[in-house]
Structures are given as C-alpha cells and as structure tokens.
Scaffold this motif. Sequence first.
Motif, PDB file in Angstrom:
ATOM      1  N   ARG A 124      -1.329  10.579 -23.547  1.00 48.81           N
ATOM      2  CA  ARG A 124      -0.789   9.884 -24.434  1.00 48.81           C
ATOM      3  C   ARG A 124      -1.474   9.637 -25.804  1.00 48.81           C
ATOM      4  O   ARG A 124      -2.570   9.542 -25.672  1.00 48.81           O
ATOM      5  N   PRO A 125      -0.981   9.761 -26.937  1.00 44.49           N
ATOM      6  CA  PRO A 125       0.621  10.090 -27.368  1.00 44.49           C
ATOM      7  C   PRO A 125       0.742  11.560 -27.324  1.00 44.49           C
ATOM      8  O   PRO A 125      -0.118  12.461 -27.081  1.00 44.49           O
ATOM      9  N   ALA A 126       1.906  11.905 -27.030  1.00 37.40           N
ATOM     10  CA  ALA A 126       2.554  13.393 -27.008  1.00 37.40           C
ATOM     11  C   ALA A 126       1.936  14.187 -28.331  1.00 37.40           C
ATOM     12  O   ALA A 126       1.111  13.475 -29.048  1.00 37.40           O
ATOM     13  N   SER A 127       1.906  15.434 -28.043  1.00 38.93           N
ATOM     14  CA  SER A 127       1.360  16.260 -29.374  1.00 38.93           C
ATOM     15  C   SER A 127       1.926  15.748 -30.728  1.00 38.93           C
ATOM     16  O   SER A 127       3.256  15.541 -30.584  1.00 38.93           O
ATOM     17  N   HIS A 128       1.127  15.713 -31.401  1.00 38.58           N
ATOM     18  CA  HIS A 128       1.380  15.344 -32.858  1.00 38.58           C
ATOM     19  C   HIS A 128       0.653  15.711 -33.840  1.00 38.58           C
ATOM     20  O   HIS A 128      -0.283  16.318 -33.521  1.00 38.58           O
ATOM     21  N   GLU A 159     -10.010  10.412 -26.707  1.00 42.75           N
ATOM     22  CA  GLU A 159      -8.571  10.089 -26.880  1.00 42.75           C
ATOM     23  C   GLU A 159      -8.206  10.328 -25.390  1.00 42.75           C
ATOM     24  O   GLU A 159      -8.717  11.077 -24.988  1.00 42.75           O
ATOM     25  N   SER A 160      -6.940   9.925 -25.333  1.00 38.44           N
ATOM     26  CA  SER A 160      -6.116  10.239 -23.925  1.00 38.44           C
ATOM     27  C   SER A 160      -5.792  11.650 -23.869  1.00 38.44           C
ATOM     28  O   SER A 160      -5.231  12.067 -25.156  1.00 38.44           O
ATOM     29  N   PRO A 211       5.466  13.517 -34.074  1.00 40.27           N
ATOM     30  CA  PRO A 211       5.233  14.218 -32.998  1.00 40.27           C
ATOM     31  C   PRO A 211       5.725  15.740 -33.061  1.00 40.27           C
ATOM     32  O   PRO A 211       6.911  15.834 -33.574  1.00 40.27           O
ATOM     33  N   GLY A 239       1.039  12.737 -38.499  1.00 39.72           N
ATOM     34  CA  GLY A 239       1.519  11.879 -37.033  1.00 39.72           C
ATOM     35  C   GLY A 239       2.712  12.147 -36.499  1.00 39.72           C
ATOM     36  O   GLY A 239       3.027  11.358 -35.653  1.00 39.72           O
ATOM     37  N   ARG A 241      -8.993  16.221 -28.059  1.00 41.88           N
ATOM     38  CA  ARG A 241      -9.030  14.740 -27.859  1.00 41.88           C
ATOM     39  C   ARG A 241     -10.243  14.369 -27.065  1.00 41.88           C
ATOM     40  O   ARG A 241     -10.746  13.314 -27.341  1.00 41.88           O
TER      41      ARG A 241
END
Length: 96
Positions: A35-39, A31-32, A46, A44, A26
């Motif tokens: 968030r978002p959680a692992s996906h 990217e953070s 989760p 996409g 990331r």
Amino acid sequence: MDWFVVALAFVAGAALGSFLNVVITRVPKHESIVRPASHCPSCGTPVAPRDNIPIVSWLVLRGRCRVCGWHIPIRYWLVEVVTAVVFALVAWVLLA
C-alpha cells in the motif's frame, strides 16, 4: 501446446517484472510494497487497471503518466520485458 506454455511463462514473467519494479522503487525508500496501490510519483494519481498492464501500458502511454504527463523511466518497461523473456526462454529450454 509448447507455444502456449512459453506464452504463459512470458505473461507470468511480465507480471513478476511489474512486481519487481514496485520492490525496486519502494524498498530503498522504506515504503510498503503493498500500500498504497500503484500511483504516479509525480501527481500521486492512482494508476488505473487499464494502465497497469505489464509491457503494454508503458508502450500505449508512450512512457508517460496519463494524467500529468510525467515521464515514466524506461527502466520499468525494461525490467518487465527482460523478466518476461527470461521466463519464456526457461520454459522453452525446459520443454525442448
């Protein structure tokens, strides 16, 4: 008791390796890491908690997304394994 500490270090290393994969993936994309959680990068979806167990889940899923079948690069597994082994070796050496 020493084997327990080495095993605990292995598990901690695997968990850190899993987090390192998030950072490796990331950060270059800005990217953070929270968030978002692992996906799945492909569909996409989760990642379910049962599919987010370091080292084991990649093997159980045979390196594929459970939903879309996207090939998860072996790098993810290798980072987790190498980090876990390094942690276990350091614990072993320190306890010797």
